[in-house]
Design a protein around this motif. Sequence first.
Motif, short mmCIF file in Angstrom:
data_model
loop_
_atom_site.label_atom_id
_atom_site.label_comp_id
_atom_site.label_asym_id
_atom_site.label_seq_id
_atom_site.Cartn_x
_atom_site.Cartn_y
_atom_site.Cartn_z
N ARG A 107 33.58 58.99 36.81
CA ARG A 107 34.00 59.83 35.71
C ARG A 107 35.28 59.26 35.11
N ILE A 108 35.37 59.26 33.79
CA ILE A 108 36.57 58.75 33.11
C ILE A 108 37.77 59.57 33.58
N GLY A 109 38.84 58.88 33.94
CA GLY A 109 40.05 59.52 34.42
C GLY A 109 40.16 59.50 35.94
N THR A 110 39.11 59.04 36.63
CA THR A 110 39.16 58.91 38.08
C THR A 110 39.07 57.44 38.47
N ARG A 111 39.31 57.16 39.72
CA ARG A 111 39.20 55.79 40.19
C ARG A 111 37.74 55.38 40.34
N GLY A 112 36.89 56.34 40.67
CA GLY A 112 35.46 56.07 40.79
C GLY A 112 35.12 55.32 42.07
N GLN A 113 33.96 54.72 42.05
CA GLN A 113 33.47 53.96 43.18
C GLN A 113 33.39 52.48 42.81
N ALA A 114 33.29 51.63 43.84
CA ALA A 114 33.22 50.19 43.58
C ALA A 114 32.20 49.55 44.52
N MET A 115 31.64 48.45 44.05
CA MET A 115 30.71 47.66 44.85
C MET A 115 30.88 46.20 44.47
N MET A 116 30.84 45.32 45.49
CA MET A 116 30.97 43.89 45.24
C MET A 116 29.69 43.19 45.72
N GLN A 117 29.17 42.32 44.85
CA GLN A 117 27.98 41.54 45.16
C GLN A 117 28.36 40.07 45.02
N THR A 118 28.11 39.26 46.05
CA THR A 118 28.52 37.85 46.01
C THR A 118 27.34 36.95 45.67
N PHE A 119 27.67 35.83 45.02
CA PHE A 119 26.69 34.83 44.60
C PHE A 119 27.24 33.45 44.91
N ASP A 120 26.36 32.49 45.13
CA ASP A 120 26.78 31.11 45.36
C ASP A 120 27.21 30.43 44.07
N GLU A 121 26.55 30.77 42.98
CA GLU A 121 26.82 30.14 41.68
C GLU A 121 27.34 31.17 40.68
N GLY A 122 28.24 30.74 39.82
CA GLY A 122 28.76 31.61 38.77
C GLY A 122 27.70 32.02 37.78
N SER A 123 26.72 31.14 37.55
CA SER A 123 25.66 31.46 36.60
C SER A 123 24.79 32.61 37.10
N GLN A 124 24.59 32.71 38.41
CA GLN A 124 23.82 33.82 38.97
C GLN A 124 24.54 35.14 38.76
N ALA A 125 25.85 35.13 38.94
CA ALA A 125 26.65 36.35 38.73
C ALA A 125 26.62 36.75 37.26
N ALA A 126 26.71 35.77 36.36
CA ALA A 126 26.67 36.07 34.93
C ALA A 126 25.32 36.66 34.53
N GLU A 127 24.24 36.14 35.10
CA GLU A 127 22.90 36.68 34.82
C GLU A 127 22.79 38.12 35.31
N ALA A 128 23.33 38.39 36.49
CA ALA A 128 23.29 39.76 37.03
C ALA A 128 24.11 40.70 36.15
N LEU A 129 25.26 40.22 35.64
CA LEU A 129 26.08 41.03 34.73
C LEU A 129 25.29 41.37 33.47
N ILE A 130 24.60 40.41 32.90
CA ILE A 130 23.81 40.63 31.69
C ILE A 130 22.69 41.63 31.95
N ARG A 131 22.01 41.50 33.10
CA ARG A 131 20.93 42.45 33.44
C ARG A 131 21.48 43.87 33.55
N LEU A 132 22.62 44.04 34.22
CA LEU A 132 23.21 45.37 34.38
C LEU A 132 23.66 45.92 33.03
N GLU A 133 24.23 45.06 32.18
CA GLU A 133 24.65 45.51 30.86
C GLU A 133 23.46 46.04 30.06
N ARG A 134 22.36 45.33 30.08
CA ARG A 134 21.15 45.78 29.37
C ARG A 134 20.66 47.12 29.91
N ARG A 135 20.63 47.24 31.23
CA ARG A 135 20.16 48.47 31.86
C ARG A 135 21.04 49.65 31.45
N LYS A 136 22.35 49.46 31.46
CA LYS A 136 23.27 50.55 31.13
C LYS A 136 23.22 50.91 29.64
#
Length: 78
Positions: free
Chosen positions: A39-68
Motif C-alpha cells: 500500500r502506498i505510504g507503507t514499506r510493503g513487502q520485498a522479494m529478491m530473485q537472482t539470475f546469472d545474466e543481466g539480460s535474464q533479469a531484464a527480461e523478467a522485469l519486462i514480463r512483470l511490467e506487462r503483467r502489472k
Amino acid sequence: MEQLVLHRIDPARNMARFYALSVEPTLFGGTALIRNWGRIGTRGQAMMQTFDEGSQAAEALIRLERRKTRRGYAPPPR
C-alpha cells in the motif's frame, strides 16, 4: 541499475498500491531482480530473485511490467 515504479489507485475501492522493480548486481557477479509491493505510504513487502545474466533479469522485469500494466498499474503521475 534500472528501476521501475508503478501505482494502482482507485478511490472507489479504497485502493492505493505500488509495485517497484529494480535490477541490481549481486556480490557474486550475478544480477538480482528486486520486487517491492504494498500500500502506498507503507514499506510493503520485498522479494529478491537472482539470475546469472543481466539480460535474464531484464527480461523478467519486462514480463512483470506487462503483467502489472494489464492489471491496471501505471507510472505515477508527475
